[in-house]
Design a protein around this motif. Structure first.
Motif, PDB file in Angstrom:
ATOM      1  N   VAL A  23     -11.342  45.326  58.642  1.00  0.00           N
ATOM      2  CA  VAL A  23     -12.277  44.263  59.062  1.00  0.00           C
ATOM      3  C   VAL A  23     -13.663  44.486  58.436  1.00  0.00           C
ATOM      4  CG1 VAL A  23     -13.878  43.313  61.015  1.00  0.00           C
ATOM      5  CG2 VAL A  23     -11.328  43.902  61.349  1.00  0.00           C
ATOM      6  N   LEU A  24     -14.066  45.714  58.227  1.00  0.00           N
ATOM      7  CA  LEU A  24     -15.368  46.214  57.603  1.00  0.00           C
ATOM      8  C   LEU A  24     -15.231  45.838  56.031  1.00  0.00           C
ATOM      9  CD1 LEU A  24     -17.790  47.494  58.336  1.00  0.00           C
ATOM     10  CD2 LEU A  24     -17.019  49.693  57.665  1.00  0.00           C
ATOM     11  N   MET A  25     -14.270  45.844  55.181  1.00  0.00           N
ATOM     12  CA  MET A  25     -14.304  45.540  53.957  1.00  0.00           C
ATOM     13  C   MET A  25     -14.292  43.927  54.096  1.00  0.00           C
ATOM     14  SD  MET A  25     -13.820  45.805  50.781  1.00  0.00           S
ATOM     15  CE  MET A  25     -13.168  47.577  50.551  1.00  0.00           C
ATOM     16  N   GLY A  26     -13.873  43.209  55.035  1.00  0.00           N
ATOM     17  CA  GLY A  26     -13.917  41.744  55.123  1.00  0.00           C
ATOM     18  C   GLY A  26     -15.313  41.523  55.324  1.00  0.00           C
ATOM     19  N   HIS A  27     -16.173  41.986  55.952  1.00  0.00           N
ATOM     20  CA  HIS A  27     -17.613  41.724  56.029  1.00  0.00           C
ATOM     21  C   HIS A  27     -18.170  41.811  54.721  1.00  0.00           C
ATOM     22  CE1 HIS A  27     -18.660  41.016  60.459  1.00  0.00           C
ATOM     23  NE2 HIS A  27     -17.636  41.958  60.497  1.00  0.00           N
ATOM     24  N   TYR A  28     -17.605  42.740  53.844  1.00  0.00           N
ATOM     25  CA  TYR A  28     -18.409  43.156  52.767  1.00  0.00           C
ATOM     26  C   TYR A  28     -18.006  41.888  51.630  1.00  0.00           C
ATOM     27  CZ  TYR A  28     -19.324  45.639  48.367  1.00  0.00           C
ATOM     28  OH  TYR A  28     -20.051  46.106  47.098  1.00  0.00           O
ATOM     29  N   LYS A  64     -13.831  50.165  45.882  1.00  0.00           N
ATOM     30  CA  LYS A  64     -12.374  49.616  46.418  1.00  0.00           C
ATOM     31  C   LYS A  64     -12.317  48.529  46.224  1.00  0.00           C
ATOM     32  CE  LYS A  64     -11.112  53.684  48.061  1.00  0.00           C
ATOM     33  NZ  LYS A  64     -10.050  54.250  47.407  1.00  0.00           N
ATOM     34  N   SER A  65     -13.355  47.615  46.419  1.00  0.00           N
ATOM     35  CA  SER A  65     -13.307  46.121  46.183  1.00  0.00           C
ATOM     36  C   SER A  65     -13.072  45.822  44.698  1.00  0.00           C
ATOM     37  CB  SER A  65     -14.358  45.431  46.833  1.00  0.00           C
ATOM     38  OG  SER A  65     -15.573  45.645  46.154  1.00  0.00           O
ATOM     39  N   ASP A  66     -13.491  46.599  43.940  1.00  0.00           N
ATOM     40  CA  ASP A  66     -13.375  46.219  42.324  1.00  0.00           C
ATOM     41  C   ASP A  66     -11.856  46.362  41.865  1.00  0.00           C
ATOM     42  OD1 ASP A  66     -16.092  46.009  41.750  1.00  0.00           O
ATOM     43  OD2 ASP A  66     -16.384  48.301  41.031  1.00  0.00           O
ATOM     44  N   LEU A  67     -11.053  47.242  42.779  1.00  0.00           N
ATOM     45  CA  LEU A  67      -9.555  47.251  42.552  1.00  0.00           C
ATOM     46  C   LEU A  67      -8.804  46.061  42.805  1.00  0.00           C
ATOM     47  CD1 LEU A  67      -8.975  50.560  44.213  1.00  0.00           C
ATOM     48  CD2 LEU A  67      -9.075  50.245  41.881  1.00  0.00           C
ATOM     49  N   PHE A  68      -9.474  45.099  43.523  1.00  0.00           N
ATOM     50  CA  PHE A  68      -8.821  43.847  43.661  1.00  0.00           C
ATOM     51  C   PHE A  68      -9.781  42.647  43.787  1.00  0.00           C
ATOM     52  CE2 PHE A  68      -9.859  45.468  47.870  1.00  0.00           C
ATOM     53  CZ  PHE A  68     -10.510  44.687  48.660  1.00  0.00           C
ATOM     54  N   VAL A  69     -10.777  42.463  43.429  1.00  0.00           N
ATOM     55  CA  VAL A  69     -11.604  41.325  43.180  1.00  0.00           C
ATOM     56  C   VAL A  69     -12.302  41.523  41.951  1.00  0.00           C
ATOM     57  CG1 VAL A  69     -13.664  40.150  43.739  1.00  0.00           C
ATOM     58  CG2 VAL A  69     -11.870  41.291  45.672  1.00  0.00           C
ATOM     59  N   GLY A  74     -13.752  35.116  40.114  1.00  0.00           N
ATOM     60  CA  GLY A  74     -13.279  34.736  41.504  1.00  0.00           C
ATOM     61  C   GLY A  74     -11.748  35.218  41.452  1.00  0.00           C
ATOM     62  N   ILE A  75     -11.188  35.647  40.456  1.00  0.00           N
ATOM     63  CA  ILE A  75      -9.745  36.002  40.232  1.00  0.00           C
ATOM     64  C   ILE A  75      -9.369  36.998  41.169  1.00  0.00           C
ATOM     65  CG2 ILE A  75      -7.708  36.482  39.079  1.00  0.00           C
ATOM     66  CD1 ILE A  75      -8.964  34.691  36.534  1.00  0.00           C
ATOM     67  N   VAL A  76      -8.544  36.860  42.046  1.00  0.00           N
ATOM     68  CA  VAL A  76      -7.861  38.057  42.817  1.00  0.00           C
ATOM     69  C   VAL A  76      -6.790  38.630  42.186  1.00  0.00           C
ATOM     70  CG1 VAL A  76      -7.065  39.032  45.220  1.00  0.00           C
ATOM     71  CG2 VAL A  76      -9.082  37.044  45.013  1.00  0.00           C
ATOM     72  N   THR A  77      -6.489  39.910  42.104  1.00  0.00           N
ATOM     73  CA  THR A  77      -5.325  40.485  41.485  1.00  0.00           C
ATOM     74  C   THR A  77      -4.751  41.010  42.269  1.00  0.00           C
ATOM     75  OG1 THR A  77      -6.551  40.787  39.203  1.00  0.00           O
ATOM     76  CG2 THR A  77      -4.437  42.139  39.558  1.00  0.00           C
ATOM     77  N   GLN A  83      -4.310  35.622  40.565  1.00  0.00           N
ATOM     78  CA  GLN A  83      -4.145  34.558  41.382  1.00  0.00           C
ATOM     79  C   GLN A  83      -5.331  34.167  41.850  1.00  0.00           C
ATOM     80  OE1 GLN A  83      -2.204  35.464  45.161  1.00  0.00           O
ATOM     81  NE2 GLN A  83      -0.704  33.946  45.034  1.00  0.00           N
ATOM     82  N   ARG A  84      -5.680  32.857  41.986  1.00  0.00           N
ATOM     83  CA  ARG A  84      -6.782  32.174  42.178  1.00  0.00           C
ATOM     84  C   ARG A  84      -7.112  32.388  43.801  1.00  0.00           C
ATOM     85  NH1 ARG A  84     -10.242  31.524  38.094  1.00  0.00           N
ATOM     86  NH2 ARG A  84      -9.358  30.907  36.105  1.00  0.00           N
ATOM     87  N   PRO A  85      -8.381  32.221  44.194  1.00  0.00           N
ATOM     88  CA  PRO A  85      -8.501  32.156  45.679  1.00  0.00           C
ATOM     89  C   PRO A  85      -7.549  30.988  46.318  1.00  0.00           C
ATOM     90  CG  PRO A  85     -10.483  32.801  44.709  1.00  0.00           C
ATOM     91  CD  PRO A  85      -9.728  32.337  43.589  1.00  0.00           C
TER      92      PRO A  85
END
Length: 89
Positions: A23-28, A64-69, A74-77, A83-85
């Protein structure tokens, strides 16, 4: 929960609806990965600014977010696939 965010701060975060690291990562992420906004949110939620800096809390969320954003398009890996959002190819 997170190094640099102690038990007392966790109590404050839970009052803000933050009951897990996810949830905290979601806020970030919802804050556009804006480090200043995220740190302000944490401090306003009761986290000790000295502990946040000492333990590089905001930097950890960025790393941590750099690993998947991807910050530029805006491409999420996920699982090695881009994959696009919203799941669009």
């Amino acid at each position: 929960m997170v190094p640099g965010i102690g038990p007392k701060s966790v109590e404050y975060l839970i009052k803000e609806g933050v009951d897990s690291v996810c949830v905290l990562m979601g806020h970030y992420l919802a804050m556009g990965r804006d480090d200043a906004k995220f740190k302000k949110f944490l401090v306003e939620s009761g986290c000790d600014p000295g502990n946040l800096s000492k333990h590089s809390v905001v930097d950890s969320f960025r790393q941590k977010s750099d690993l998947f954003v991807s910050s530029d398009d805006g491409i999420v890996t996920t699982a090695g696939k881009e994959q696009r959002p919203g799941g669009l190819p």
